[in-house]
Design a protein around this motif. Sequence first.
Motif, PDB file in Angstrom:
ATOM      1  N   PHE B 352       6.128  66.206  41.218  1.00 47.36           N
ATOM      2  CA  PHE B 352       5.336  65.503  40.226  1.00 47.36           C
ATOM      3  C   PHE B 352       6.079  64.232  39.845  1.00 47.36           C
ATOM      4  O   PHE B 352       7.202  64.304  39.342  1.00 47.36           O
ATOM      5  CB  PHE B 352       5.104  66.377  38.989  1.00 47.36           C
ATOM      6  N   ALA B 353       5.484  63.086  40.128  1.00 48.58           N
ATOM      7  CA  ALA B 353       6.103  61.828  39.734  1.00 48.58           C
ATOM      8  C   ALA B 353       6.130  61.751  38.216  1.00 48.58           C
ATOM      9  O   ALA B 353       5.314  62.382  37.533  1.00 48.58           O
ATOM     10  CB  ALA B 353       5.331  60.656  40.322  1.00 48.58           C
ATOM     11  N   ASN B 354       7.098  61.010  37.700  1.00 45.35           N
ATOM     12  CA  ASN B 354       7.263  60.892  36.253  1.00 45.35           C
ATOM     13  C   ASN B 354       6.772  59.520  35.806  1.00 45.35           C
ATOM     14  O   ASN B 354       7.360  58.500  36.130  1.00 45.35           O
ATOM     15  CB  ASN B 354       8.737  61.082  35.905  1.00 45.35           C
ATOM     16  N   MET B 355       5.642  59.504  35.087  1.00 48.87           N
ATOM     17  CA  MET B 355       5.025  58.229  34.664  1.00 48.87           C
ATOM     18  C   MET B 355       5.287  57.946  33.194  1.00 48.87           C
ATOM     19  O   MET B 355       4.649  57.062  32.615  1.00 48.87           O
ATOM     20  CB  MET B 355       3.514  58.284  34.928  1.00 48.87           C
ATOM     21  N   TYR B 380      10.019  64.888  38.707  1.00 46.33           N
ATOM     22  CA  TYR B 380      11.083  63.891  38.710  1.00 46.33           C
ATOM     23  C   TYR B 380      11.517  63.669  37.268  1.00 46.33           C
ATOM     24  O   TYR B 380      10.682  63.409  36.395  1.00 46.33           O
ATOM     25  CB  TYR B 380      10.599  62.583  39.352  1.00 46.33           C
ATOM     26  N   PRO B 381      12.816  63.788  36.975  1.00 49.87           N
ATOM     27  CA  PRO B 381      13.206  63.829  35.561  1.00 49.87           C
ATOM     28  C   PRO B 381      13.150  62.481  34.844  1.00 49.87           C
ATOM     29  O   PRO B 381      13.037  62.462  33.621  1.00 49.87           O
ATOM     30  CB  PRO B 381      14.640  64.375  35.595  1.00 49.87           C
ATOM     31  N   GLU B 382      13.239  61.370  35.556  1.00 45.97           N
ATOM     32  CA  GLU B 382      13.254  60.054  34.908  1.00 45.97           C
ATOM     33  C   GLU B 382      11.928  59.351  35.171  1.00 45.97           C
ATOM     34  O   GLU B 382      11.357  59.471  36.254  1.00 45.97           O
ATOM     35  CB  GLU B 382      14.364  59.178  35.517  1.00 45.97           C
ATOM     36  N   SER B 383      11.459  58.544  34.195  1.00 40.52           N
ATOM     37  CA  SER B 383      10.285  57.723  34.491  1.00 40.52           C
ATOM     38  C   SER B 383      10.768  56.440  35.176  1.00 40.52           C
ATOM     39  O   SER B 383      10.695  55.351  34.630  1.00 40.52           O
ATOM     40  CB  SER B 383       9.475  57.433  33.228  1.00 40.52           C
ATOM     41  N   ALA B 384      11.293  56.637  36.378  1.00 40.34           N
ATOM     42  CA  ALA B 384      11.856  55.534  37.162  1.00 40.34           C
ATOM     43  C   ALA B 384      10.743  54.817  37.924  1.00 40.34           C
ATOM     44  O   ALA B 384       9.588  55.268  37.929  1.00 40.34           O
ATOM     45  CB  ALA B 384      12.901  56.084  38.138  1.00 40.34           C
ATOM     46  N   LEU B 386       8.275  53.875  40.756  1.00 39.61           N
ATOM     47  CA  LEU B 386       7.636  54.805  41.692  1.00 39.61           C
ATOM     48  C   LEU B 386       8.331  54.788  43.051  1.00 39.61           C
ATOM     49  O   LEU B 386       8.471  55.820  43.717  1.00 39.61           O
ATOM     50  CB  LEU B 386       6.154  54.475  41.860  1.00 39.61           C
ATOM     51  N   ARG B 387       8.770  53.581  43.478  1.00 42.44           N
ATOM     52  CA  ARG B 387       9.473  53.440  44.763  1.00 42.44           C
ATOM     53  C   ARG B 387      10.636  54.428  44.844  1.00 42.44           C
ATOM     54  O   ARG B 387      10.836  55.139  45.833  1.00 42.44           O
ATOM     55  CB  ARG B 387       9.975  51.992  44.881  1.00 42.44           C
ATOM     56  N   LYS B 388      11.416  54.489  43.742  1.00 44.82           N
ATOM     57  CA  LYS B 388      12.583  55.355  43.686  1.00 44.82           C
ATOM     58  C   LYS B 388      12.163  56.829  43.764  1.00 44.82           C
ATOM     59  O   LYS B 388      12.843  57.649  44.399  1.00 44.82           O
ATOM     60  CB  LYS B 388      13.323  55.083  42.378  1.00 44.82           C
ATOM     61  N   GLN B 389      11.047  57.151  43.149  1.00 48.22           N
ATOM     62  CA  GLN B 389      10.584  58.540  43.142  1.00 48.22           C
ATOM     63  C   GLN B 389      10.080  58.947  44.533  1.00 48.22           C
ATOM     64  O   GLN B 389      10.330  60.060  44.993  1.00 48.22           O
ATOM     65  CB  GLN B 389       9.505  58.733  42.072  1.00 48.22           C
ATOM     66  N   PHE B 390       9.399  58.011  45.204  1.00 54.52           N
ATOM     67  CA  PHE B 390       9.000  58.262  46.591  1.00 54.52           C
ATOM     68  C   PHE B 390      10.231  58.452  47.487  1.00 54.52           C
ATOM     69  O   PHE B 390      10.265  59.329  48.352  1.00 54.52           O
ATOM     70  CB  PHE B 390       8.140  57.102  47.128  1.00 54.52           C
ATOM     71  N   ASP B 391      11.253  57.604  47.279  1.00 50.09           N
ATOM     72  CA  ASP B 391      12.481  57.716  48.077  1.00 50.09           C
ATOM     73  C   ASP B 391      13.126  59.089  47.903  1.00 50.09           C
ATOM     74  O   ASP B 391      13.659  59.674  48.849  1.00 50.09           O
ATOM     75  CB  ASP B 391      13.486  56.629  47.680  1.00 50.09           C
ATOM     76  N   TYR B 392      13.067  59.585  46.661  1.00 53.70           N
ATOM     77  CA  TYR B 392      13.645  60.900  46.377  1.00 53.70           C
ATOM     78  C   TYR B 392      12.896  61.990  47.152  1.00 53.70           C
ATOM     79  O   TYR B 392      13.501  62.842  47.808  1.00 53.70           O
ATOM     80  CB  TYR B 392      13.594  61.166  44.873  1.00 53.70           C
ATOM     81  N   ALA B 393      11.560  61.930  47.100  1.00 57.70           N
ATOM     82  CA  ALA B 393      10.749  62.907  47.844  1.00 57.70           C
ATOM     83  C   ALA B 393      11.065  62.821  49.333  1.00 57.70           C
ATOM     84  O   ALA B 393      11.203  63.840  50.026  1.00 57.70           O
ATOM     85  CB  ALA B 393       9.258  62.660  47.598  1.00 57.70           C
ATOM     86  N   ASP B 394      11.225  61.598  49.785  1.00 56.49           N
ATOM     87  CA  ASP B 394      11.521  61.363  51.194  1.00 56.49           C
ATOM     88  C   ASP B 394      12.887  61.929  51.576  1.00 56.49           C
ATOM     89  O   ASP B 394      13.027  62.651  52.578  1.00 56.49           O
ATOM     90  CB  ASP B 394      11.470  59.850  51.445  1.00 56.49           C
ATOM     91  N   ALA B 395      13.915  61.628  50.753  1.00 58.62           N
ATOM     92  CA  ALA B 395      15.286  62.080  51.055  1.00 58.62           C
ATOM     93  C   ALA B 395      15.358  63.602  51.076  1.00 58.62           C
ATOM     94  O   ALA B 395      16.079  64.186  51.878  1.00 58.62           O
ATOM     95  CB  ALA B 395      16.265  61.513  50.031  1.00 58.62           C
ATOM     96  N   ILE B 401       3.309  64.600  46.908  1.00 58.42           N
ATOM     97  CA  ILE B 401       3.661  63.987  45.634  1.00 58.42           C
ATOM     98  C   ILE B 401       2.396  63.946  44.771  1.00 58.42           C
ATOM     99  O   ILE B 401       1.284  63.750  45.282  1.00 58.42           O
ATOM    100  CB  ILE B 401       4.283  62.584  45.834  1.00 58.42           C
ATOM    101  N   SER B 402       2.564  64.185  43.481  1.00 49.92           N
ATOM    102  CA  SER B 402       1.426  64.167  42.566  1.00 49.92           C
ATOM    103  C   SER B 402       1.697  63.100  41.509  1.00 49.92           C
ATOM    104  O   SER B 402       2.666  63.201  40.760  1.00 49.92           O
ATOM    105  CB  SER B 402       1.255  65.550  41.930  1.00 49.92           C
ATOM    106  N   ILE B 403       0.859  62.064  41.495  1.00 53.26           N
ATOM    107  CA  ILE B 403       1.044  60.952  40.562  1.00 53.26           C
ATOM    108  C   ILE B 403      -0.109  60.950  39.580  1.00 53.26           C
ATOM    109  O   ILE B 403      -1.273  60.795  39.973  1.00 53.26           O
ATOM    110  CB  ILE B 403       1.094  59.610  41.321  1.00 53.26           C
ATOM    111  N   ASN B 404       0.195  61.133  38.322  1.00 49.80           N
ATOM    112  CA  ASN B 404      -0.852  61.271  37.319  1.00 49.80           C
ATOM    113  C   ASN B 404      -0.561  60.368  36.125  1.00 49.80           C
ATOM    114  O   ASN B 404       0.487  60.491  35.496  1.00 49.80           O
ATOM    115  CB  ASN B 404      -0.944  62.729  36.858  1.00 49.80           C
TER     116      ASN B 404
END
Lengths: 441, 441
Positions: B352-355, B380-384, B386-395, B401-404
């Motif tokens: 779950f992305a953090n918005m 994702y614990p930080e509202s960082a 989105l690029r960074k959150q995608f990178d995390y999912a990727d790594a 990924i769920s972006i809401n």
Amino acid sequence: MSQKPSIPKGTRDFGCPEMARRYYIFDTLRDVFRSFGYAQIETPAMEGLDTLLGKYGEEGDKLLYRIQNSGEKAALAPEKGLRYDLTVPFARFVAQHRGEIAFPFKRFQIQPVWRADRPQKGRYREFYQCDVDVIGSPSQLNELELVQITQEVFRRLGVSVLLKINNRKVLTGLAEICGFPDKVVDITVAIDKIDKIGIDAVEAEMLEKGLTPEAVKVLRPVLESKGGFEEKMALMRGLMTGVSAEGVRGLDELDELFGLIAAAGISMPVELDLSLARGLNYYTGAIFEVKALDWQIGSICGGGRYDNLTGIFGLPGVSGVGISFGADRIYDVLVGLDKFPAGLESVATVLFANMGAAEAAWVLPLASALRAAGISVEIYPESAKLRKQFDYADAKGIPFISINGENEMAGNKLNIKNLASGEQKEFPIGDIAAICNFLRV
Amino acid sequence: MSQKPSIPKGTRDFGCPEMARRYYIFDTLRDVFRSFGYAQIETPAMEGLDTLLGKYGEEGDKLLYRIQNSGEKAALAPEKGLRYDLTVPFARFVAQHRGEIAFPFKRFQIQPVWRADRPQKGRYREFYQCDVDVIGSPSQLNELELVQITQEVFRRLGVSVLLKINNRKVLTGLAEICGFPDKVVDITVAIDKIDKIGIDAVEAEMLEKGLTPEAVKVLRPVLESKGGFEEKMALMRGLMTGVSAEGVRGLDELDELFGLIAAAGISMPVELDLSLARGLNYYTGAIFEVKALDWQIGSICGGGRYDNLTGIFGLPGVSGVGISFGADRIYDVLVGLDKFPAGLESVATVLFANMGAAEAAWVLPLASALRAAGISVEIYPESAKLRKQFDYADAKGIPFISINGENEMAGNKLNIKNLASGEQKEFPIGDIAAICNFLRV
């Protein structure tokens, strides 16, 4: 020449029943940690002494096991020591492998640690720690996740627990509002004793520790407060606002965390405990402790947030939060409450009695066929007296015994007896399905 | 003050991908051992030095890690050492707990051992041993069971192996028939070199080691034999009958064991290898070694029968047989042959992305509902960014990924994207079944 077999004081052998139970705990932890996206690491038992020394206080340095150098350097001062906890090796790991790690880094680690402590009941020189940490993210969603993990672990283990939460910044705030910012420990220790010794004795102790009567008066409303979370928070917020910025930050953090706990629908009881002070010179934010509700044993799990664990290893400014599950105490709780599931031990379903070499050879392909069908099978290795073979099945708790002699071989029949019910049946050796059915009763 | 993080030479950190693979091996071993009725034990990392010294030869004594005494006794000679293998602690365990054990005792043990060896490629100072033994029964049905276990382990791991078998009594027989009963080791080492250096060089070497030309001549037919099992056995039986009772006993044991292997329908290739001599001053009967057929790496598993392991600890006359699986080498084989299954790492199914704080709080009960339905979820614990959150999912290899944001919150919808296919879908938040269905693609 024969030696009396023994092990070093404070260490333990784990036999089969204990191991099965210990692995039940480890496997439960592992499953829950993994289901929240945490990954396991292991670090070496030996670390360089420079990694370990100075991390656990003067007392800790003394309790480190030092390893004699080998070869020519044997006479020189030791360079290596045994792991004392999992936290310092974890910090060293993160700093050393920072380039390969995706942050926030969610890891768990289940390994033994060693301390040259005086052994006593419940305190060992070798024991397992089970740590779960997130590093590289200051968000309290991480604290929440550890709360969720705690709830799920003890739900699976069938143990009712209470989670106590405190915040190091609030403790700093209490010390600041009474004008003794360097007395955090003394104040916290005193608060901890209220239920035992009463408010007058606590105040006397604080005075003894060097607090002034004015300082003690400032703290009195907090010590006297019998209210719940909201009341305590409002009281402290009134005292700290404009006086201790750190204290207010701590209250904000507590508000946020209790809000998240409510939003996530945590059903485990959670309470604010201002006397909670584990690892005080180490934690910088949330502090956790878990107690079993139905078994008296002290805390079975604890942890908190730390802000600069990896700084000493050259990676500053990385905030983390973690909790540690006390496997030995959880074990004792599960024994005490009789919560270990039955059938944890690896016990075969059926023992083929050994009636001689020819009979044993005859039974081999049948045993293989049953194993292929998923039945755990033992063949008694010696053609010993049947009494002895029954005793073996009994000692290991094997529920079925199959005794086959000349008649069964001649008739291509398998004879199987349910040791609990006494029911005995014959099957055509080809009818694996019927045999499995009988064994799965 | 900052330290360069490092670990002692010859030790290793295991990060998340390695650990997942290592546990795949350990769990496979554990499952197979348990399915044959073996139970796990653990012994302390530290043993008394009197338990360890003199058990591994002079060289082994030197390679023991000694632990400095703590407190007042620090200056005195060390009293404790680190476990050097699992066999001696097992023998000590059996002798010490003989009263609580049901014999034959079938145990396995998977723990690290430590040796102050010179580190080199593939040789570490800390490594895991995975031992499985039966103690208290001389029957070769036990040897057969270890053969079955070996076959099942490597079947599950998907590795084709060759099992080599020898018998220590036959090696004694060969030394006896040529009149040099004390030259067992020299003769076996020489036989081992035939394929590499040829029969003439082997004979020269035996002469050099002190054998007479007559002795070498007696052995020649065995060395020259190109035949299979039956031929070699007939040849040796002819040479040993009436000359070496011990040798004949060894041949009888080999005949029996190969007969049991045939009767049990073992499909793994098994061969007699007269040059096999692992642990020669230790094994007294069968000797085992396993090689991977499709990967060059030396033996990945080995063991044998020993007749008096526990005698030194005051429990004489107990025969045992065991094998040890080399986890590090098996790991290398599985990497080399690409046999590790996909998906071993503990990876969440959906991130779950953090918005922002409000969106994260909104997502919490949904995440709990999905977890309750058995889906592994990360927020994702930080509202960082989105690029960074995608990178995390990727790594981490998280597949969804769920972006809401505000729209989803307002519409009570959950937006989920399959990161591999790019497919994106919206679901009513109450339709957990449909969401699970989409995530289980």
